[in-house]
Design an enzyme around this catalytic site. Structure first.
Site, PDB file in Angstrom:
ATOM      1  N   GLU A 171      27.746   6.137  26.668  1.00 22.87           N
ATOM      2  CA  GLU A 171      26.543   7.168  26.419  1.00 22.87           C
ATOM      3  C   GLU A 171      25.380   7.042  26.854  1.00 22.87           C
ATOM      4  O   GLU A 171      24.280   6.611  26.007  1.00 22.87           O
ATOM      5  CB  GLU A 171      26.695   7.078  24.699  1.00 22.87           C
ATOM      6  CG  GLU A 171      28.184   7.575  24.242  1.00 22.87           C
ATOM      7  CD  GLU A 171      28.136   7.708  22.590  1.00 22.87           C
ATOM      8  OE1 GLU A 171      27.135   7.230  22.044  1.00 22.87           O
ATOM      9  OE2 GLU A 171      29.221   8.273  22.236  1.00 22.87           O
TER      10      GLU A 171
ATOM     11  N   GLU B 235      35.888   8.358  23.436  1.00 22.91           N
ATOM     12  CA  GLU B 235      35.729   8.398  21.889  1.00 22.91           C
ATOM     13  C   GLU B 235      35.907   9.890  21.226  1.00 22.91           C
ATOM     14  O   GLU B 235      35.598  10.761  21.840  1.00 22.91           O
ATOM     15  CB  GLU B 235      34.311   8.087  21.611  1.00 22.91           C
ATOM     16  CG  GLU B 235      33.873   6.596  21.529  1.00 22.91           C
ATOM     17  CD  GLU B 235      32.339   6.135  21.141  1.00 22.91           C
ATOM     18  OE1 GLU B 235      31.957   6.819  20.407  1.00 22.91           O
ATOM     19  OE2 GLU B 235      31.890   5.327  21.864  1.00 22.91           O
TER      20      GLU B 235
END
Ligand code: JJW
Length: 446
Positions: free
Chosen positions: A166, A352
């Site tokens: 991320e 995710e």
């Protein structure tokens, strides 16, 4: 009733990250990370929570592998704490750190579970932050050396590597919005950090190839998707900017060696540019073996005047999870279609996706029907993408177990397994048994 069927070789998995589960913050020579500092600073994390103990997985990893084994997943995505390997970020290696991950990875392999290793899931050694952290290009060199140490040490054991989790969170959330460590509010700093993280990613892929490491390497950007409220061109343009700011900024350079003009033009007008040096964009564009995609939420938006991007989200009444995020499963399909259309058929792992809901404790179990519903709806959209020819290889559910949810501390639960943070007892939720069946048969009924 319809059957949603996944490919035979589809990889079902679950995910966690070091600081969120390990605990043992001061054991076996682990150095300090920016998250120790941040969570130790009053007012930064809900309830003053920190990862000192977390799920205590550092000591209970055998039990955790047992949970994975019984869950029947083929892969486990976890991260390595850089400050366990290099307590000062560079220099002296801490053999105890390597030893821990060897014991753990050996245990996974002995149980037939494939390790997918994230090298950086936000726990930068504090010693490097003291020299400017990701704002300082020297951190790139330290990171690549740490990565090389891991590649060499785990050659033949770990065959799937993720450089960064991320980048939007590492840069914008942590250095513009101040919500995550190190907690600054400075847009130019955020752009510097984001750029240096991408260069570090590219340099690491180069090193991976140069060393001839057996296996695959990729990166895991987080994505959201906003669709326009109306058919007005200005609403579409506003959503294009929002999607470029959040998704394209960290994905387009990987494939095209350029930042998306839609965002960079906007930033330039405001006086901000990423600190690109000669050769950087070529470095960032190193071919990768797969793209990881994290997806949780998105929504509807339109042109707005208050925000520097000229964008505003509109609440059109989506149901929300307990963390306040819209449930927008079709956004996952939109993200995947966008990637295929813009960047081609790169193999993709959903690295995710999952849902935050508080426990519903009941006689004989934990009845988390809403989590099951969220996951089911996202798997259906994922299946639509696969049926459309998007090259999705696997799905790593966030998360195996409840854990330290960063600025929300222990107040937000994403696990298939409930963790009692006082006793550290693990309890399988209904969603655990539901996902176990999916991982076993490879299809679901809707
Ligand atoms: C956005 C808050 C504005 C984690 C965000 C906050 C905006 C003032 C879950 N993914 O725990 C996104 N997670 O470690 C990685 N993903 O904005 C893994 N994204 O405030 C999970 C948090 C997140 C966020 C949280």
């Amino acid at each position: 009733m319809a059957l949603v069927q996944f490919p035979k070789d589809f990889v079902w998995g679950a995910a966690t990250a070091a600081y969120q589960i390990e605990g043992a913050h001061n054991e076996d020579g682990r150095g300090m990370s920016i998250w120790d500092t941040f969570s130790g600073t009053p007012g930064k994390v809900y309830n003053g929570d920190n990862g000192n103990i977390a799920c205590d997985s550092y000591h209970r990893y055998e039990e955790d592998v047992e949970l994975l084994k019984d869950l029947g997943v083929r892969a486990y995505r976890f991260s390595v704490a850089w400050p366990r390997i290099y307590p000062q970020g560079r220099g002296e290696i801490n053999p105890k750190g390597l030893e821990f991950y060897h014991k753990f990875v050996d245990r996974l392999l002995a149980n037939g579970i494939e390790p997918m290793c994230t090298l950086y899931h936000w726990d930068l050694p504090q010693a490097l932050q003291d020299e400017g952290g990701w704002d300082n290009r020297a951190t790139i060199d330290a990171y690549v050396d740490y990565a090389e140490t891991m590649f060499r040490s785990f050659a033949g054991k770990i065959k799937k590597w993720i450089t960064f989790n991320e980048p939007w969170c590492i840069s914008i959330l942590s250095n513009l919005l101040g919500e995550h460590a190190p907690g600054y509010r400075d847009f130019q700093l955020a752009l510097n950090v984001g750029h240096h993280v991408l260069v570090a990613h590219g340099e690491t892929v180069k090193r991976f190839r140069a060393l001839g490491v057996e296996g695959e390497i990729g990166i895991a950007p987080n994505t959201e998707w906003f669709e326009p409220y109306s058919a007005k061109p200005e609403d579409a343009a506003a959503c294009d900017r929002r999607n470029a700011y959040f998704n394209g900024w960290f994905i387009e350079p990987l494939f095209k060696g350029e930042y998306p003009a839609i965002a960079s033009d906007w930033y330039k007008k405001a006086g901000f540019e990423p600190p690109v040096r000669n050769g950087d964009m070529e470095t960032i564009r190193q071919p990768i073996d797969f793209l990881g995609i994290n997806y949780y939420t998105g929504g509807v938006g339109r042109k707005g005047d208050d925000d520097p991007l000229g964008f505003e989200a509109v609440d059109v009444g989506f149901d929300k999870t307990d963390i306040g995020w819209n449930i927008y499963p079709q956004g996952l399909l939109n993200v995947l279609n966008w990637i295929r259309n813009e960047y081609g058929g790169i193999p993709i792992y959903i690295t995710e996706n999952g849902a935050c809901y508080d426990d519903v404790k009941a006689e004989g179990g934990i009845r988390d029907a809403k989590r099951i519903d969220y996951i089911k709806k996202h798997l259906i959209q994922l299946n639509r993408a696969i049926e459309s020819g998007v090259n999705v290889k696997g799905y790593m559910l966030w998360s195996l177990m409840d854990n330290f949810e960063w600025a929300w501390g222990y107040s937000k639960r994403f696990g298939l397994v409930h963790v009692d943070f006082r006793t550290l007892e693990r309890t399988k939720k209904d969603s655990y048994y539901w996902y176990k069946k999916i991982a076993e048969v490879g299809w679901l009924e809707v």
